[in-house]
Design an enzyme around this catalytic site. Structure first.
Site, PDB file in Angstrom:
ATOM      1  N   ASP A  18      18.623  15.780  33.857  1.00  0.00           N
ATOM      2  CA  ASP A  18      19.100  16.003  35.222  1.00  0.00           C
ATOM      3  C   ASP A  18      20.566  16.413  35.253  1.00  0.00           C
ATOM      4  OD1 ASP A  18      16.623  15.277  36.404  1.00  0.00           O
ATOM      5  OD2 ASP A  18      17.129  13.169  36.223  1.00  0.00           O
ATOM      6  N   ARG A  98      24.099   0.559  37.365  1.00  0.00           N
ATOM      7  CA  ARG A  98      24.555   1.638  38.245  1.00  0.00           C
ATOM      8  C   ARG A  98      25.828   1.284  39.020  1.00  0.00           C
ATOM      9  NH1 ARG A  98      22.141   4.485  34.913  1.00  0.00           N
ATOM     10  NH2 ARG A  98      20.154   5.447  35.440  1.00  0.00           N
ATOM     11  N   ASP A 127      17.922   4.650  42.211  1.00  0.00           N
ATOM     12  CA  ASP A 127      19.289   4.815  41.733  1.00  0.00           C
ATOM     13  C   ASP A 127      20.183   5.553  42.717  1.00  0.00           C
ATOM     14  OD1 ASP A 127      19.026   3.376  39.431  1.00  0.00           O
ATOM     15  OD2 ASP A 127      18.702   5.096  38.124  1.00  0.00           O
ATOM     16  N   SER A 179      11.131  10.011  31.442  1.00  0.00           N
ATOM     17  CA  SER A 179      12.387   9.675  32.102  1.00  0.00           C
ATOM     18  C   SER A 179      12.820   8.321  31.567  1.00  0.00           C
ATOM     19  CB  SER A 179      12.188   9.612  33.620  1.00  0.00           C
ATOM     20  OG  SER A 179      13.385   9.209  34.254  1.00  0.00           O
TER      21      SER A 179
END
Length: 407
Positions: A18, A98, A127, A179
């Site tokens: 990404d 995060r 996220d 992922s």
């Protein structure tokens, strides 16, 4: 958002699929803006190798790699572990990573005078919420660019097409296009065959698991370990004093070897859908188990039960991206107060994916062998139970009398 006003963007950069294609995409779609990449080191290991060269080659003006590992362990992982917080058995490995990364990105964005912060989170995931709530907590007026909510790319296959067209180097192939998210606490796997809930994870396939052995291939001999805690914090492994971070890293090695820490879960995402993932958290599972084991010895009944209730709230708060919130701070204050006497030693036996209790000791133990024994004792008068039962059962007795009277 007025795109013409965006001259400098700070990108949360992992070097994965990404964020790798986001650098050229930002330059194409935001007036050839300057892109500053920031990677938060939370224990990804070799994933950080060659990252600077890759970021610059794909169009970034510079890359920051920020070592956040100590703060990550001491201020995020350990307080969450002390709370016993898990979200539907998930040990929150991505969830609490995060906020710490986003906080550092905000600090760099403000120092660089950036016009916006960009991230690579999809519009289907949790996220995006975790990153953006952290950004809002420290830079409430900062513009946020989320390409997955803007671009025409619809799948990871189309992302690979874009990367190949723009000469963006990738470490994955179309067949290994899971992922993943990795840090010193865990590794997650989503996508591909795991999207079908009827498929068994490929635990025995070489290359699928990275932190753990399959229990089938784990050693045939059990391994004993001891963990020492002081006020709920791990301070020694096998009688060797070390930092909490080093204990986690060593437990990852020991637990992974013995097939500990695998979780296959269909979880309820914050955005409303169910998703399926496989997690590897070998050291984390051992640490949670040992800490809980010690608490059974040192916490009083009412505190333990209330703490177990609030563990769910703590986990949901972290999972939902609200680490930097008054509620999480208040919950942590409660947890800290409960840990005053959670000091002692735990012994565990690890065997083919199983953690087996093998002894627990504490100077603050509330367990009394003399009180609990089935043998003869001189401290407990069993006749006292008669009065206790009469008083405790009085409401039940009165209710029954009333019911009989009105039949």
């Amino acid at each position: 958002m007025n795109k013409d006003s965006i001259k400098k963007v700070v990108l949360a950069y992992s070097g994965g699929l990404d964020t790798s294609i986001i650098i050229p995409w930002l330059k194409e779609n935001y007036n050839n803006c300057e892109v500053i990449a920031v990677s938060g080191n939370v224990g990804q290991g070799t994933e950080l190798d060659g990252l600077e060269e890759k970021a610059i080659k794909t169009g970034a003006s510079k890359l920051y790699i920020e070592d956040l590992t100590d703060v990550f362990v001491d201020d995020f992982i350990i307080p969450t572990m002390q709370a016993g917080a898990m979200y539907e058995k998930y040990l929150l490995g991505t969830s609490f990573a995060r906020p710490i990364i986003a906080k550092r990105i905000v600090e760099i964005a403000l120092a660089e005078g950036a016009d916006a912060i960009a991230h690579g989170c999809t519009g289907k995931g949790n996220d995006q919420v975790r990153f953006e709530l952290a950004i809002k907590a420290f830079a409430p007026d900062m513009k946020i660019i989320a390409p997955w909510r803007e671009w025409n790319i619809k799948s990871r296959e189309e992302e690979i097409d874009y990367a190949e067209a723009h000469n963006v180097p990738l470490k994955i192939t179309r067949k290994t296009n899971y992922s993943k998210d990795k840090n010193l606490w865990h590794l997650s796997h989503e996508g591909l065959d795991l999207e079908d809930a009827g498929n068994e994870p490929k635990y025995e396939e070489p290359g699928f698991l990275e932190m753990c052995n399959s229990p089938l291939t784990a050693p045939d001999k059990p391994e004993y370990i001891t963990l020492d805690f002081v006020q709920g914090k791990p301070v020694a492994l096998n009688d060797e004093k070390m930092s909490a971070k080093d204990i986690i890293l060593k437990l990852n090695e020991i637990g992974g070897k013995n097939g500990i820490g695998l979780l296959d879960i269909i979880e309820n995402r914050l955005v409303g859908m169910k998703c399926r993932g496989v997690y590897e958290t070998p050291g984390g599972e051992i640490l949670y188990f040992a800490h809980d084991y010690l608490e059974t010895l040192t916490l009083d009944k009412m505190t333990m039960h209330k703490k177990q209730e609030l563990a769910i709230t703590f986990a949901e708060t972290v999972y939902n991206g609200l680490w930097f919130s008054p509620l999480r701070e208040a919950l942590s204050a409660f947890v800290t107060a409960t840990q005053k006497n959670v000091t002692g030693k735990v012994r565990l036996k690890l065997y083919k994916g199983n953690i087996i209790k093998a002894g627990v000791w504490s100077d603050y133990a509330l367990y009394s062998e003399e009180l609990a024994t089935f043998g003869e004792d001189n401290v407990y008068n069993q006749a006292d139970a008669t009065g206790f039962i009469n008083l405790f059962g009085l409401p039940t007795k009165v209710q029954a009398q009333v019911n009989n009277k009105n039949k």
